[in-house]
Motif scaffolding. Sequence first.
Motif, PDB file in Angstrom:
ATOM      1  N   ASP A   1       0.813  -1.214   0.000  1.00  0.00           N
ATOM      2  CA  ASP A   1       0.000   0.000   0.000  1.00  0.00           C
ATOM      3  C   ASP A   1       0.848   1.267   0.000  1.00  0.00           C
ATOM      4  OD1 ASP A   1      -2.397  -1.171  -0.208  1.00  0.00           O
ATOM      5  OD2 ASP A   1      -2.904  -1.073   1.919  1.00  0.00           O
ATOM      6  N   ALA A   2       2.092   1.132   0.490  1.00  0.00           N
ATOM      7  CA  ALA A   2       2.993   2.295   0.532  1.00  0.00           C
ATOM      8  C   ALA A   2       3.171   2.885  -0.863  1.00  0.00           C
ATOM      9  CB  ALA A   2       4.348   1.877   1.101  1.00  0.00           C
ATOM     10  N   TYR A   3       3.022   2.015  -1.874  1.00  0.00           N
ATOM     11  CA  TYR A   3       3.159   2.452  -3.266  1.00  0.00           C
ATOM     12  C   TYR A   3       2.254   3.649  -3.554  1.00  0.00           C
ATOM     13  CZ  TYR A   3       3.199   2.057  -8.387  1.00  0.00           C
ATOM     14  OH  TYR A   3       3.327   2.292  -9.714  1.00  0.00           O
ATOM     15  N   PHE A   4       1.043   3.558  -3.037  1.00  0.00           N
ATOM     16  CA  PHE A   4       0.080   4.634  -3.319  1.00  0.00           C
ATOM     17  C   PHE A   4       0.342   5.871  -2.480  1.00  0.00           C
ATOM     18  CE2 PHE A   4      -1.939   0.652  -4.470  1.00  0.00           C
ATOM     19  CZ  PHE A   4      -2.264   0.913  -5.787  1.00  0.00           C
ATOM     20  N   GLU A   5       1.169   5.698  -1.477  1.00  0.00           N
ATOM     21  CA  GLU A   5       1.525   6.821  -0.616  1.00  0.00           C
ATOM     22  C   GLU A   5       2.690   7.591  -1.243  1.00  0.00           C
ATOM     23  OE1 GLU A   5       2.743   6.891   3.944  1.00  0.00           O
ATOM     24  OE2 GLU A   5       1.502   5.155   3.398  1.00  0.00           O
ATOM     25  N   VAL A   6       3.657   6.805  -1.749  1.00  0.00           N
ATOM     26  CA  VAL A   6       4.863   7.390  -2.324  1.00  0.00           C
ATOM     27  C   VAL A   6       4.536   8.108  -3.630  1.00  0.00           C
ATOM     28  CG1 VAL A   6       7.093   6.834  -3.339  1.00  0.00           C
ATOM     29  CG2 VAL A   6       6.331   5.658  -1.279  1.00  0.00           C
ATOM     30  N   GLN A   7       3.709   7.464  -4.423  1.00  0.00           N
ATOM     31  CA  GLN A   7       3.433   7.994  -5.753  1.00  0.00           C
ATOM     32  C   GLN A   7       1.925   8.125  -5.896  1.00  0.00           C
ATOM     33  OE1 GLN A   7       5.113   6.377  -9.376  1.00  0.00           O
ATOM     34  NE2 GLN A   7       3.468   4.915  -9.473  1.00  0.00           N
ATOM     35  N   PRO A   8       1.423   9.334  -5.775  1.00  0.00           N
ATOM     36  CA  PRO A   8      -0.034   9.494  -5.766  1.00  0.00           C
ATOM     37  C   PRO A   8      -0.646   9.023  -7.090  1.00  0.00           C
ATOM     38  CG  PRO A   8       1.104  11.547  -5.236  1.00  0.00           C
ATOM     39  CD  PRO A   8       2.134  10.599  -5.739  1.00  0.00           C
ATOM     40  N   TRP A   9      -1.480   8.023  -6.987  1.00  0.00           N
ATOM     41  CA  TRP A   9      -2.146   7.492  -8.184  1.00  0.00           C
ATOM     42  C   TRP A   9      -3.554   7.079  -7.742  1.00  0.00           C
ATOM     43  CZ3 TRP A   9       0.300   3.300 -11.899  1.00  0.00           C
ATOM     44  CH2 TRP A   9      -0.448   3.273 -13.087  1.00  0.00           C
ATOM     45  N   PRO A  10      -4.495   8.001  -7.866  1.00  0.00           N
ATOM     46  CA  PRO A  10      -5.835   7.708  -7.332  1.00  0.00           C
ATOM     47  C   PRO A  10      -6.524   6.560  -8.068  1.00  0.00           C
ATOM     48  CG  PRO A  10      -5.721   9.923  -8.299  1.00  0.00           C
ATOM     49  CD  PRO A  10      -4.401   9.282  -8.523  1.00  0.00           C
ATOM     50  N   LEU A  11      -7.421   5.914  -7.357  1.00  0.00           N
ATOM     51  CA  LEU A  11      -8.202   4.839  -7.965  1.00  0.00           C
ATOM     52  C   LEU A  11      -9.426   5.420  -8.650  1.00  0.00           C
ATOM     53  CD1 LEU A  11      -8.226   2.027  -5.242  1.00  0.00           C
ATOM     54  CD2 LEU A  11      -6.696   2.302  -7.185  1.00  0.00           C
ATOM     55  N   GLU A  12      -9.747   4.831  -9.803  1.00  0.00           N
ATOM     56  CA  GLU A  12     -10.965   5.212 -10.502  1.00  0.00           C
ATOM     57  C   GLU A  12     -12.162   4.689  -9.696  1.00  0.00           C
ATOM     58  OE1 GLU A  12     -10.828   6.567 -13.896  1.00  0.00           O
ATOM     59  OE2 GLU A  12     -12.934   7.038 -13.493  1.00  0.00           O
ATOM     60  N   GLU A  13     -12.037   3.428  -9.277  1.00  0.00           N
ATOM     61  CA  GLU A  13     -13.046   2.833  -8.401  1.00  0.00           C
ATOM     62  C   GLU A  13     -12.420   1.651  -7.656  1.00  0.00           C
ATOM     63  OE1 GLU A  13     -15.189   0.840 -12.278  1.00  0.00           O
ATOM     64  OE2 GLU A  13     -16.223   0.639 -10.347  1.00  0.00           O
ATOM     65  N   GLY A  14     -13.144   1.120  -6.690  1.00  0.00           N
ATOM     66  CA  GLY A  14     -12.616  -0.005  -5.909  1.00  0.00           C
ATOM     67  C   GLY A  14     -11.782   0.480  -4.739  1.00  0.00           C
ATOM     68  N   ARG A  15     -10.869  -0.379  -4.274  1.00  0.00           N
ATOM     69  CA  ARG A  15     -10.097  -0.060  -3.067  1.00  0.00           C
ATOM     70  C   ARG A  15      -8.688  -0.592  -3.206  1.00  0.00           C
ATOM     71  NH1 ARG A  15      -9.383  -4.801  -0.417  1.00  0.00           N
ATOM     72  NH2 ARG A  15     -10.790  -6.496  -0.980  1.00  0.00           N
ATOM     73  N   ILE A  16      -7.805  -0.175  -2.286  1.00  0.00           N
ATOM     74  CA  ILE A  16      -6.457  -0.739  -2.275  1.00  0.00           C
ATOM     75  C   ILE A  16      -6.449  -1.968  -1.352  1.00  0.00           C
ATOM     76  CG2 ILE A  16      -5.338   1.411  -2.898  1.00  0.00           C
ATOM     77  CD1 ILE A  16      -4.633   1.835   0.013  1.00  0.00           C
ATOM     78  N   PHE A  17      -5.238  -2.586  -1.230  1.00  0.00           N
ATOM     79  CA  PHE A  17      -5.142  -3.823  -0.433  1.00  0.00           C
ATOM     80  C   PHE A  17      -5.372  -3.557   1.050  1.00  0.00           C
ATOM     81  CE2 PHE A  17      -1.588  -3.952  -3.618  1.00  0.00           C
ATOM     82  CZ  PHE A  17      -2.323  -4.599  -4.593  1.00  0.00           C
ATOM     83  N   THR A  18      -5.868  -4.601   1.752  1.00  0.00           N
ATOM     84  CA  THR A  18      -5.903  -4.521   3.210  1.00  0.00           C
ATOM     85  C   THR A  18      -4.604  -5.126   3.726  1.00  0.00           C
ATOM     86  OG1 THR A  18      -6.902  -6.698   3.439  1.00  0.00           O
ATOM     87  CG2 THR A  18      -8.408  -4.831   3.231  1.00  0.00           C
ATOM     88  N   GLN A  19      -4.289  -4.805   4.970  1.00  0.00           N
ATOM     89  CA  GLN A  19      -3.082  -5.355   5.587  1.00  0.00           C
ATOM     90  C   GLN A  19      -3.140  -6.880   5.572  1.00  0.00           C
ATOM     91  OE1 GLN A  19      -0.566  -3.226   6.587  1.00  0.00           O
ATOM     92  NE2 GLN A  19       0.592  -5.150   6.660  1.00  0.00           N
ATOM     93  N   ALA A  20      -4.361  -7.419   5.851  1.00  0.00           N
ATOM     94  CA  ALA A  20      -4.526  -8.878   5.883  1.00  0.00           C
ATOM     95  C   ALA A  20      -4.220  -9.504   4.534  1.00  0.00           C
ATOM     96  CB  ALA A  20      -5.960  -9.222   6.308  1.00  0.00           C
TER      97      ALA A  20
END
Lengths: 244, 402
Positions: B124-143
């Motif tokens: 998930d850090a990927y989306f923190e380092v490089q802002p790339w918003p989602l069109e729809e849906g969600r990112i991964f959960t920790q689990a």
Amino acid sequence: MASTPAADPLISLRGVTKVYGTGATAFQALKGIDLDIVASDFVAVMGASGSGKSTTMNILGCLDVPTEGEYLFRGHHIELLDRDQRALLRRKYLGFVFQGFNLLSRTSALENVELPLLYRGEPRAERRDQAMAALDQVGLKDWWDHTPAELSGGQQQRVAIARAIVTQPDVLLADEPTGNLDSERSREIMELLTRLNEESGITVLMVTHEPDMAAFAHTIVNFKDGLVESIDASHRPGQRPEMH
Amino acid sequence: MLGTTLVLALRSIRRHLLRSFLTILGIVIGVAAVVTMVTLGNATTAAVQKQIASLGTNMLMVRPGQGFGRGGGGPRPADFKPEDVEAVAQQVAGVTAVAPQAQTSVTAIYNGRNWSTTINGTTDAYFEVQPWPLEEGRIFTQAEEDAGKAVCIIGSTVKTNLFASEDPIGKRFRAGDVSCDVIGLLTTKGSQGFGGDQDDVIIMPIKTVQRRFTGSTDIRMMLVGTDAAYDSEQVQASLTSLLRERRKVQPGQDNDFNIFDTKQISDTLTGTTTLLTSIVTAVAGISLVVGGIGIMNIMLVSVTERTREIGIRLAIGAVAREVLMQFLVEAVALSCLGGLIGLVIAQIAVAALAPVMRVDWVFYPGINFIAFAISAAIGVVFGYFPARRAAALNPIDALRHE
């Protein structure tokens, strides 16, 4: 200036000489001219080529200055004026008509006639009105939007006359105004000049070498070899009785 | 006075339309060239900066090897280990997040459609380092990350080629031998620039990629997000010393990894495009000067040709200054007209070329104004000499001129 007595000449040349070039190649075109022209006269200047008549006309027209001598116009010393002052004088008091018409090509008769008014800074509407009036005076009111190429020689010369008189100048200088026209057209132009002279009191100075045209004038000045040979004022209306 | 002169000048231009057009042709081309070049150059610079920004600002790319790519001989330096990522995240001051990356190629299959693409395993850090918003849906959960579940977020190119107009969220497709659930769709970044199509990607938890695809815990690249408040040089220095220590690089030896600062790349590329723009603009500028000489040339011819006209004007009572002004104003009016036409042509050219060059169509008022001002100045400079010559004519000689 307006109070100048009628008897005083409008134009006086006193001992005017003109030398072209310097040193060995110098050529003396005028050798001492004395000439008076009264207001509202119609003067024909005649003489052979090289007699000095054109040089005199250029000086009278403030296009050139004498080498020596005095030129008085309405009592003012013209020979002392600089180039631009002479230009302003031409703008205000003089109108020119040339043998070759000298209209601006590709320019309507109206715009040609307007030109002097443009330099006078007249507003657009007045420019138009005065130019149309001048065209009317020379009988070309209906031809205002024609360019020189669309006009006959006689018509072109009449447009040129309209341009010369549109500023209501004191003096109209015409250099061989009929030189490029046939006799019929020439007569028309001379009649027009005569009419302007009589009706508006404009002083006409005309260079010509045709006696027929000179006959329209009141005063005939003959030049020869840079000198005034004779002045024949016999046609001047006011003078006629005394001369006979 | 100026009004009169302007009227005279415009009348004269109108009387000689063809000649006027030929006179200004040089200026037209010069202005059009300069404005087109500068506009396209600026647009390219802007596009490059936008691409770099889309990579993420305040980001360091850390890779094994000494150059950009893996140049040079010798054994390939080792990839990073998950522990390196942990260490960087925890021990280097000014680091906000670290996204490891493990990449592999795969053929994705859905409903009879095949698509060869790249799987990018990260966190998930990927989306923190490089802002790339989602069109729809969600990112991964920790689990999901910890368990290495086969869930994925897909780029718009993959979506188009695999799912066409279907909504991909919740769909299951096969990536190689692995069945995979789509949980998110990325916004479109655009396909331009270096690095190919950025939207042609499937993002999965890195553990999933390592276990199911690559079979190792090697990490090809780390994206390190930095805090803007920290000096980037400082962060790079501590990062370097940490990695040297961890990778047991002897003192005096070169680093066996490299760090790229996106800002550095941005500056370099911007510098290059700016330089190219300047060079091309200078060449175009020369054509403007040549255009000015063209105006002077024609104006000089025009003065000779119109000597008699000047004589008439002088006889009628124009003073020298008025004749000078008429020709000067005529030259300036011509060159301004040329400038305006040039500007219009430049806009058309830019509008036509921008899509070809894949840059945005932008109107830069500054360069348009400057180009116009220069064309007016050219009129003054190159019109003055012919105008002075006209004004100096003697009326008698001018009238006799044939």
